[in-house]
Design a protein around this motif. Structure first.
Motif, PDB file in Angstrom:
ATOM      1  N   UNK A 164      23.190  42.607  95.705  1.00  0.00           N
ATOM      2  CA  UNK A 164      23.786  43.390  96.887  1.00  0.00           C
ATOM      3  C   UNK A 164      25.238  43.878  96.134  1.00  0.00           C
ATOM      4  N   UNK A 165      25.547  43.686  95.005  1.00  0.00           N
ATOM      5  CA  UNK A 165      26.757  44.283  94.231  1.00  0.00           C
ATOM      6  C   UNK A 165      26.316  45.389  93.326  1.00  0.00           C
ATOM      7  N   UNK A 166      27.233  46.566  93.264  1.00  0.00           N
ATOM      8  CA  UNK A 166      26.974  47.547  92.552  1.00  0.00           C
ATOM      9  C   UNK A 166      28.490  47.982  92.203  1.00  0.00           C
ATOM     10  N   UNK A 167      28.466  48.565  90.978  1.00  0.00           N
ATOM     11  CA  UNK A 167      29.568  49.157  90.353  1.00  0.00           C
ATOM     12  C   UNK A 167      29.094  50.661  89.639  1.00  0.00           C
ATOM     13  N   UNK A 168      30.123  51.579  89.917  1.00  0.00           N
ATOM     14  CA  UNK A 168      29.627  52.919  89.272  1.00  0.00           C
ATOM     15  C   UNK A 168      30.238  52.938  87.815  1.00  0.00           C
ATOM     16  N   UNK A 169      29.149  53.343  86.946  1.00  0.00           N
ATOM     17  CA  UNK A 169      29.446  53.632  85.849  1.00  0.00           C
ATOM     18  C   UNK A 169      30.007  54.878  85.229  1.00  0.00           C
ATOM     19  N   UNK A 170      30.128  55.687  84.195  1.00  0.00           N
ATOM     20  CA  UNK A 170      30.533  56.735  83.699  1.00  0.00           C
ATOM     21  C   UNK A 170      30.135  57.887  84.490  1.00  0.00           C
ATOM     22  N   UNK A 171      28.726  58.038  84.902  1.00  0.00           N
ATOM     23  CA  UNK A 171      28.182  59.313  85.697  1.00  0.00           C
ATOM     24  C   UNK A 171      27.382  58.796  86.854  1.00  0.00           C
ATOM     25  N   UNK A 229      27.303  60.482  89.898  1.00  0.00           N
ATOM     26  CA  UNK A 229      27.085  61.545  90.641  1.00  0.00           C
ATOM     27  C   UNK A 229      25.633  61.785  90.856  1.00  0.00           C
ATOM     28  N   UNK A 230      25.189  61.843  91.890  1.00  0.00           N
ATOM     29  CA  UNK A 230      23.885  62.340  92.139  1.00  0.00           C
ATOM     30  C   UNK A 230      22.673  61.163  92.225  1.00  0.00           C
ATOM     31  N   UNK A 231      23.432  60.133  92.007  1.00  0.00           N
ATOM     32  CA  UNK A 231      22.729  58.717  91.874  1.00  0.00           C
ATOM     33  C   UNK A 231      23.112  57.646  92.779  1.00  0.00           C
ATOM     34  N   UNK A 232      22.290  56.709  93.449  1.00  0.00           N
ATOM     35  CA  UNK A 232      22.531  55.446  93.845  1.00  0.00           C
ATOM     36  C   UNK A 232      21.624  54.322  93.653  1.00  0.00           C
ATOM     37  N   UNK A 233      21.926  53.076  93.713  1.00  0.00           N
ATOM     38  CA  UNK A 233      21.164  51.923  93.330  1.00  0.00           C
ATOM     39  C   UNK A 233      21.077  50.892  94.531  1.00  0.00           C
ATOM     40  N   UNK A 234      20.144  50.122  94.339  1.00  0.00           N
ATOM     41  CA  UNK A 234      19.896  49.116  95.357  1.00  0.00           C
ATOM     42  C   UNK A 234      19.504  47.742  94.730  1.00  0.00           C
ATOM     43  N   UNK A 235      20.370  46.658  94.849  1.00  0.00           N
ATOM     44  CA  UNK A 235      19.801  45.310  94.484  1.00  0.00           C
ATOM     45  C   UNK A 235      19.811  44.409  95.324  1.00  0.00           C
ATOM     46  N   UNK A 236      18.556  44.410  96.082  1.00  0.00           N
ATOM     47  CA  UNK A 236      18.383  43.216  97.347  1.00  0.00           C
ATOM     48  C   UNK A 236      17.624  41.925  96.658  1.00  0.00           C
ATOM     49  N   UNK A 237      17.350  42.019  95.434  1.00  0.00           N
ATOM     50  CA  UNK A 237      16.798  40.650  94.815  1.00  0.00           C
ATOM     51  C   UNK A 237      17.345  40.715  93.408  1.00  0.00           C
ATOM     52  N   UNK A 238      17.517  39.518  92.829  1.00  0.00           N
ATOM     53  CA  UNK A 238      18.300  39.365  91.524  1.00  0.00           C
ATOM     54  C   UNK A 238      17.440  39.948  90.448  1.00  0.00           C
ATOM     55  N   UNK A 239      16.139  39.951  90.658  1.00  0.00           N
ATOM     56  CA  UNK A 239      15.455  40.456  89.608  1.00  0.00           C
ATOM     57  C   UNK A 239      15.013  41.800  89.458  1.00  0.00           C
ATOM     58  N   UNK A 245      18.081  63.776  95.636  1.00  0.00           N
ATOM     59  CA  UNK A 245      17.827  65.043  95.803  1.00  0.00           C
ATOM     60  C   UNK A 245      17.620  65.398  94.422  1.00  0.00           C
ATOM     61  N   UNK A 246      16.537  65.243  93.836  1.00  0.00           N
ATOM     62  CA  UNK A 246      16.472  65.301  92.491  1.00  0.00           C
ATOM     63  C   UNK A 246      16.875  66.882  91.852  1.00  0.00           C
ATOM     64  N   UNK A 247      17.498  67.008  90.722  1.00  0.00           N
ATOM     65  CA  UNK A 247      17.768  68.292  90.378  1.00  0.00           C
ATOM     66  C   UNK A 247      17.260  68.550  88.777  1.00  0.00           C
ATOM     67  N   UNK A 248      17.371  69.746  88.352  1.00  0.00           N
ATOM     68  CA  UNK A 248      16.660  69.686  87.023  1.00  0.00           C
ATOM     69  C   UNK A 248      17.730  69.415  86.028  1.00  0.00           C
ATOM     70  N   UNK A 249      18.911  69.230  86.242  1.00  0.00           N
ATOM     71  CA  UNK A 249      19.752  68.438  85.341  1.00  0.00           C
ATOM     72  C   UNK A 249      19.829  66.966  85.222  1.00  0.00           C
ATOM     73  N   UNK A 250      18.985  66.318  86.106  1.00  0.00           N
ATOM     74  CA  UNK A 250      18.800  65.081  85.782  1.00  0.00           C
ATOM     75  C   UNK A 250      17.360  64.675  85.077  1.00  0.00           C
ATOM     76  N   UNK A 251      16.747  65.623  84.577  1.00  0.00           N
ATOM     77  CA  UNK A 251      15.720  65.292  83.567  1.00  0.00           C
ATOM     78  C   UNK A 251      16.299  64.786  82.322  1.00  0.00           C
ATOM     79  N   UNK A 252      15.721  63.720  82.075  1.00  0.00           N
ATOM     80  CA  UNK A 252      16.252  62.637  80.986  1.00  0.00           C
ATOM     81  C   UNK A 252      15.295  61.595  80.982  1.00  0.00           C
ATOM     82  N   UNK A 253      15.767  60.703  79.878  1.00  0.00           N
ATOM     83  CA  UNK A 253      15.184  59.460  79.569  1.00  0.00           C
ATOM     84  C   UNK A 253      15.951  58.330  80.644  1.00  0.00           C
TER      85      UNK A 253
END
Lengths: 110, 117
Positions: free
Chosen positions: B53-60, B62-72, B80-88
């Motif tokens: 349940x803890x999260x910290x922003x990294x360098x980029x 914007x446009x993302x969120x995260x969830x950690x409900x369980x340790x693993x 809302x996916x955008x074309x500039x989020x095409x990536x590995x």
């Protein structure tokens, strides 16, 4: 920024030759690590060198660290075709602040 | 052996879709990370988590969120996916920082190559 920068961006050598890659960074660090990435895969940890160490060996890998110059080098001796991959340095000062460079793409020709 | 798995190797989505990328690690690591990797830019940190349940922003973040409900499990969400989020996208985990040893090796999953059309 703390992010490392590798040099060269790309390196092509013959099998059996040595490969040297360099990494420079800008701020003080606690440790520096080298990772390897095969094409389209995740990264694999190779070696870690702490800021109070100057040289470290692991098999055919030799890493040096010069904190006065804020630079590190990775030497792969007697390279093999299977060493073809991208190599990244990563620097960190604390637990969660690891930063990676853009990598060196190594090609070892058989 | 430490194992970090990611839900998909390849994913194709359309602009505006909500996208979930899942990451699971089996080594009871406290820390988990999400990176994106683009040619010439290396790995860039999006978000990390050092506990459930803890999260910290990294360098980029914007446009993302995260969830950690369980340790693993650590999920990356593109609202809302955008074309500039095409990536590995690469997930990683690491154990608690060992200050004496200055040891914080990260273990990576195989990556998810996301294409947003």
């Amino acid at each position: 920024s703390q992010q490392g920068e590798e040099d060269p961006q790309a390196l092509s050598i013959q099998e059996g030759e040595n490969a040297t890659m360099n990494c420079s960074y800008k701020t003080s660090i606690n440790n520096l690590q080298w990772y390897r990435q095969n094409s389209g895969r995740g990264l694999v940890h190779l070696i870690l060198i702490r800021s109070n160490e100057r040289e470290k060996h692991s098999g055919r890998l030799r890493v040096t660290l010069d904190t006065s110059k804020k630079s590190s080098s990775l030497l792969i001796t007697a390279s093999r075709a299977a060493d073809t991959a991208s190599y990244f340095c990563a620097t960190s000062k604390n637990n969660n602040d690891m930063r990676f460079g853009a990598g060196t793409r190594l090609t070892v020709k058989p | 052996d430490v194992k970090v798995t990611q839900s998909s190797r390849y994913l194709v989505k359309r602009t505006g879709e909500k996208v979930f990328l899942e990451c699971v690690q089996d080594m009871d690591h406290e820390n988990m990370f999400w990176y994106r990797q683009d040619p010439g830019l290396g790995l860039r940190l999006i978000y990390f988590s050092y506990d459930v349940k803890m999260k910290e922003k990294g360098d980029i973040p914007e446009g993302y969120s995260v969830s950690r409900e369980k340790k693993e499990r650590f999920s990356l969400i593109l609202e809302s996916a955008s074309t500039n989020q095409t990536s590995m996208y690469l997930c990683a985990s690491s154990p608690t920082w060992d200050r004496d040893q200055a040891y914080n090796e990260q273990f990576f999953g195989p990556g998810t190559r996301l294409t947003v059309l």
